[in-house]
Design an enzyme around this catalytic site. Structure first.
Site: not given
Length: 627
Positions: A225, A455-456, A458, A499-500, A521, A524
């Site tokens: 991606q 990064w978290r 989730d 992210e997150h 991202e 979520y």
């Protein structure tokens, strides 16, 4: 040239220097504990712990193959485990045409050559990562690379030999990976490179990734991606998905047709510094090469001209269980720090305050915050290098997981010798419950961030309260408000993946900042729209440039949405920046992954990334729009 930034408050160098002098009586004790390192200036192998294996070309290929295969079997599904491994190859050739060395790399595994040049270690065979198939049902195996994180390859040559493999795999080396995977100082001969494993069942999705200072053959991007390739050479590059960025890459594709394909190509990299690496010299001595920082460069630099070579005997070699007090004393007395593979519980900060200190982790060495600590605290000094370290939040909230420079005090920095973070990864949750206010905070000027994943947790297998609400519980359990907060001026990020987080994933307050590839991202797991509000604004942008900033540049940025817990949630903008001519965003996009809505790409500009466009980016070529 070192520059001084005056800031109100304390002068930490004076205080820390006094403390170091008070600890001087302990010099003998530290020298005694670092006895194994004393031989590193000679040809004796250093003591690097049970999870480091050093291969010699005289060893039978079958023996090397068996060791690597056994480790891969243990690590291929060990996504949230604690085992860490480094495999170091002394100079020479491994494998033959008739008996190639073909192996796969699993979680928390580093494969590194010990030559001064990547051509000094040659593997005749393959070094690969395949899709991970998550379902046992052969009718629906769900084979993907989306979760192939935390592994490293560096400083060697792969002479691709697919002998004995099926026809689909024979002609290319597969490297199907996603975030927190680093390829540096690697060259391939004899075949192609595929960043997608197209030989397993589908869907074969991947979400990577990073390559630097490498010579690449014809390369298939496949399902990746997003990807950053920096200071490399490539014979050819085929296809793209959403966000493919090339900086200083000889042979990179042209980006004139953006967004079809979505290439972003910079002729040179604004600021770069290659990651330090271990090597064994011609006399058998163990050394660490620390390359110099460079500006506006392209192509590979295997010779690593400039920089320093530091004997490994000048490093304190830490192993899990070593006390932070002992580590800090070694640093105060002028040692550098090598973190061997494993998980370290850190109840007080590792304090890095001497200019030009090197902290190098191998085998994905991981520091876990204990009792709300800040695992690493770097002073306002130039030239510090942190590389190859993962930092995990603990169960008690940490204010920051890695702090570079103080908000108040005397700031020293050097544009020609930036403090550098290479392959530094953060996790708030995942292997266990995690809590942090900020993961990465940069207050110093002239800092280079060269590949990080912040990064978290989730979603995933661990790190949430067991209960009826499943992922919904993580919103209140794995708490991470901000991913990266950049307050320093003249900070450059090449490969910024965040992210997150529950508020802004990235906040950039410093002047003259530059980002080359940004991937995000949004979280979520907000349970309701009320949980995802920034005052009167719906949600937090994935990338925020401070309202007072006058100059900032971003090349190639993507913000993705997948509001899994509540698909009706809106986020007003993917990017939020001050509307001023000096703040420029080039090639940015938002993407809907099938739930939730981003109303605009940036500052009310751009169509909504909603569920009518699943997997289809909404692009803005330039903001402000080019005249």
């Amino acid at each position: 040239m070192t520059r001084i930034r005056e800031r109100s408050g304390r002068t930490p160098l004076r205080r820390i220097t006094a403390g170091a002098l008070a600890l001087g009586l302990a010099l003998t004790a530290v020298g005694a504990t670092s006895g194994p390192a004393a031989a590193h200036g000679g040809s004796a192998a250093p003591s690097l712990g049970a999870n480091v294996t050093v291969f010699d070309p005289s060893m039978p290929v079958s023996e090397i193959q068996a060791k690597l295969d056994a480790t891969h079997a243990a690590q291929v599904n060990n996504e949230m485990g604690t085992a860490r491994y480094a495999f170091l190859f002394k100079p020479g050739t491994y494998g033959t045409a008739e008996q190639p060395l073909q192996f796969q790399v699993g979680y928390y595994t580093e494969i590194t050559g010990l030559g001064a040049d990547p051509g000094d270690v040659v593997i005749n065979g393959k070094v690969e990562v395949y899709n991970r198939c998550l379902n046992a049902d052969p009718a629906n195996p769900n084979c993907i690379a989306l979760v192939n994180f935390w592994r490293t390859i560096s400083n060697l040559t792969v002479n691709i030999n697919g002998a004995g493999q099926d026809g689909c795999r024979q002609s290319a080396n597969f490297w199907a990976v996603s975030q927190a995977v680093s390829m540096r100082r690697v060259q391939f001969t004899g075949g192609g490179l595929s960043l997608m494993d197209y030989c397993t069942a589908g869907p074969q999705y991947a979400s990577g990734g990073f390559i630097a200072n490498s010579k690449l053959p014809s390369t298939t991007n496949g399902s990746q991606q997003q990807w950053l390739t920096r200071n490399s050479e490539v014979a050819s590059w085929s296809n793209a998905v959403w966000n493919q960025v090339f900086a200083g890459v000889v042979g990179a594709p042209d980006d004139a047709a953006f967004p079809n394909p979505p290439y972003t190509t910079l002729a040179t990299t604004p600021v770069s510094r290659e990651k330090p690496y271990l090597f064994v010299d011609a006399k058998g001595k163990w050394q660490v090469k620390v390359p110099a920082a460079k500006r506006n460069t392209s192509g590979t630099d295997f010779a690593s001209t400039g920089g320093r070579t530091i004997p490994l005997s000048d490093f304190y070699i830490a192993k899990p269980g070593d006390s932070v007090t002992r580590i800090n004393l070694a640093l105060a007395l002028g040692k550098h720090l090598l973190l061997t593979p494993g998980v370290y519980d850190i109840a007080r900060s590792i304090e890095v305050w001497r200019p030009n200190t090197v902290v190098l982790g191998i085998g994905h060495a991981t520091l876990t915050a204990v009792n709300g600590s800040t695992p690493i605290d770097v002073a306002d000094v130039p030239g510090v290098i942190l590389a190859g370290v993962t930092i995990d939040a603990g169960t008690k909230e940490s204010p920051v997981l890695l702090r570079v420079g103080k908000k108040h005090g005397l700031g020293l920095s050097s544009p020609s010798n930036p403090t550098t973070l290479s392959d530094i990864y953060f996790r708030v949750g995942g292997p266990h419950i995690g809590k942090a206010n900020i993961a990465l905070e940069v207050n110093s000027d002239d800092v280079l961030i060269d590949h990080t994943w912040v990064w978290r947790g989730d979603h995933g297998v661990e790190g949430f309260t067991e209960g009826v609400n499943g992922d919904t519980d993580r919103w209140k359990t794995n708490t991470g408000r901000y991913g990266a907060v950049i307050n320093g001026d003249d900070v450059t990020a090449t490969g910024l993946f965040v992210e997150h987080f529950q508020k802004y994933n990235t906040v950039w307050n410093g002047e003259r900042g530059t980002t080359v590839l940004y991937q995000n991202e949004l979280p979520y797991d907000p349970p309701t729209q009320a949980d995802w509000m920034n005052g009167d604004v719906e949600g937090y942008a994935g990338y925020k440039v401070g309202n007072k900033v006058k100059k900032h540049t971003l090349y190639g940025g993507g913000v993705y949405v997948f509001n899994q817990n509540n698909p009706t949630i809106h986020t007003e903008n993917g990017f939020e920046v001050p509307n001023t001519p000096g703040v420029k965003l080039h090639h940015i996009m938002t993407v809907n992954l099938s739930a939730g809505i981003i109303d605009h790409v940036v500052n009310g500009v751009g169509e909504a990334a909603d569920t009518t466009k699943i997997g289809q980016p909404v692009f803005v070529t330039d903001y402000p729009a080019a005249p």
